[in-house]
Scaffold this active site. Sequence first.
Site, PDB file in Angstrom:
ATOM      1  N   ASP A  45       1.167  -7.791  -0.028  1.00 51.09           N
ATOM      2  CA  ASP A  45       1.426  -8.875   0.802  1.00 51.09           C
ATOM      3  C   ASP A  45       0.938  -7.963   2.723  1.00 51.09           C
ATOM      4  O   ASP A  45       1.646  -6.624   2.619  1.00 51.09           O
ATOM      5  CB  ASP A  45       2.259  -9.359   0.936  1.00 51.09           C
ATOM      6  CG  ASP A  45       2.398 -10.619   2.952  1.00 51.09           C
ATOM      7  OD1 ASP A  45       2.064 -11.719   3.082  1.00 51.09           O
ATOM      8  OD2 ASP A  45       3.663 -10.436   3.387  1.00 51.09           O
TER       9      ASP A  45
ATOM     10  N   GLU B 235      -4.403  -8.084   0.764  1.00 53.89           N
ATOM     11  CA  GLU B 235      -4.230  -9.161   1.483  1.00 53.89           C
ATOM     12  C   GLU B 235      -4.911  -8.639   2.317  1.00 53.89           C
ATOM     13  O   GLU B 235      -4.457  -7.208   3.685  1.00 53.89           O
ATOM     14  CB  GLU B 235      -3.334  -9.523   2.107  1.00 53.89           C
ATOM     15  CG  GLU B 235      -3.351 -10.466   2.824  1.00 53.89           C
ATOM     16  CD  GLU B 235      -2.067 -11.586   3.582  1.00 53.89           C
ATOM     17  OE1 GLU B 235      -2.280 -12.174   4.012  1.00 53.89           O
ATOM     18  OE2 GLU B 235      -1.029 -10.382   4.050  1.00 53.89           O
TER      19      GLU B 235
END
Length: 651
Positions: free
Chosen positions: A351, A380
């Site tokens: 993330d 990400e």
Amino acid sequence: MNVWIYHNSHEVYYRNPFGAVSCDERVILSLTIEIEEEAHSIFLRLWKHGREEEKIPMRLREGHGNKKTYQVEINVPSVQGLLWYYFIIGIKDKTYYYGNNYDQLGGIGEIYEHEPPSYQITVYKRNLVTPNWFKDAVMYQIFVDRFCNGYEAGQVLNPKEHCIIYPHWDATPQYGKCPETGKTVCYDFFGGNLLGVIKKLPYLKELGIRVIYFNPIFEAASNHKYDTGDYKKIDPMFGDHGVFQELCKKAQEMGISIILDGVFSHTGSNSRYFNRDGQYPSLGAYQSKDSPYYSWYRFTHFPNEYDCWWGIDTLPNVNELDPSYQEYIITGEDSVIKHWMRMGAKGWRLDVVDELPPEFIKKIRSVMKHLDPESILIGEVWEDATNKVSYGQMREYLLGEELDSVMNYPFRNIWLEYLLGKRDARSTHLRLMNLFENYPLHHFYSTMNLISSHDVSRALTVLSDAPPEDMLSREEQAKVQLSEIQLERGLARLKLLSLLQMTFPGVPCIYYGDEVGMHGYRDPLNRGTYPWGKENSDLLAWYKKLIALRNEYEVLRTGLWRPIYMQGQIYGYLRVIKQGKDVFNRPAKNHVALVLVNPGRESAVEVSIPLKNWCNGTMMDLLQVDKTYKIENGLLHVKLEPLQGTLLIDR
């Protein structure tokens, strides 16, 4: 003075080899000039990010009258990074510059009278590879609370305090926010769990899925779990260690791998590590400077002022370079990375990877590859991942020491704009070529090609010409109903988009429910529940067919990608395997596949595709039974109806 200057980074004549190169390779760059006057100086300006520039004189390659081509050979550095270049041409008393085009997409450049935008050469580590099994896969993203409740009676496991449990599975999700502060004060839950995922594994296998990517599943207060409470505990609403191990075991038996979401840039304020509300028995950093976790966080005034993710006080940022944090997450004998991989996880998605220090990412990769060389690490990233700058630092995600794959949001954006008529085929082609040119080949074929996710509006909503989300309040967004005409148009476009997704280089990722017609604006409306028993069966059959074709034909997974047609709105490309080898020199069956798309809504279009250099004879339509096309005089003639795409393969 009339001056014509030309360089095209997409043509091997002008840049050889094309695209990204490995360390220590040689690159030949050429420039053609047509002018009555003799150029008295022609230089290549070259520099590496963070290093001094070089001005290298170019020598004559060939010439015919006033038209002459110059070239220069360069040895790229032995250390990975980005090279940048443009050309400086001196003619009489004037200096011209030739650099990247105004859109900075590579290919044909522009003449400038000032310092121009530069061309990029990505230089990656020698012997860079990404796992081949992953390139062959189709992914499926699951937001666990909204996918399936494994209990027939709808039992909700271990409800949390201060939360809303919907009595109906098909209710509209929403956040409980304080009207005065706007902060979320309670979360809504539907009761999806890991047992529900186990229950639906046969469905995923039948769909053709080989990788499941989970949004976070570790204990946390929220429904989305990006506010981690305990990295080593499955959220009790989802299940426990035993259920997770059973899931991994049964998934593996079906040929499905599990990828987990690693949220390592911050924790939740209500975590065993920070423990602001005292919900855990541990001594949290908020409670005492003597906490074993105190050094993980950055306090400006202890305890109430601390560094937070985007200023959200329930998400305190961590210091990823803290030795004890790295030991807990990465290097310790029972670190978070090792713990879950030993229990069956095949990889991680990081993330907000742009907020993680490079050293931290490299350590994660090193530990993962030591445990399992075939494990996969995804980041990400919302932009071109080769030239991403974050906090003033040029990132090195795809240079061989960090990520195997990135979330390919540019892929989503390029194709949505194309299908909505915002860009024509040529403009779309240039944007795709820009990624192809910048990404190392192994990464171009392993990008996570998504069209929806938990962070963006669902593709069907966008493709159905729903009102722009920024023109509506959250309440208005929840009430939007697509008309029959809008939905019909959106579904037709979604079929085209999924055709492109399943036949383009990279790893297709389906956000749960896209394959059955789920729609909705951004969070929380893109996180509705899977409509079991109410699926769009026609769309589901289409997805199953496309995925089956991708899984059947190697050429659609790792064949050469070659754009071949871009006129008006019609775009077409080939996937090619010749001489029994795919682009990674793996044994593969020879095939030539053609993908053509007409996103226009008004009229049919007849096109003629030049195929004499690729195949002869007959091509078979894989989407329409018993339909074939004969190649005549090297040309294939195809008629495309409005909002129609086709997938042909040589017989």
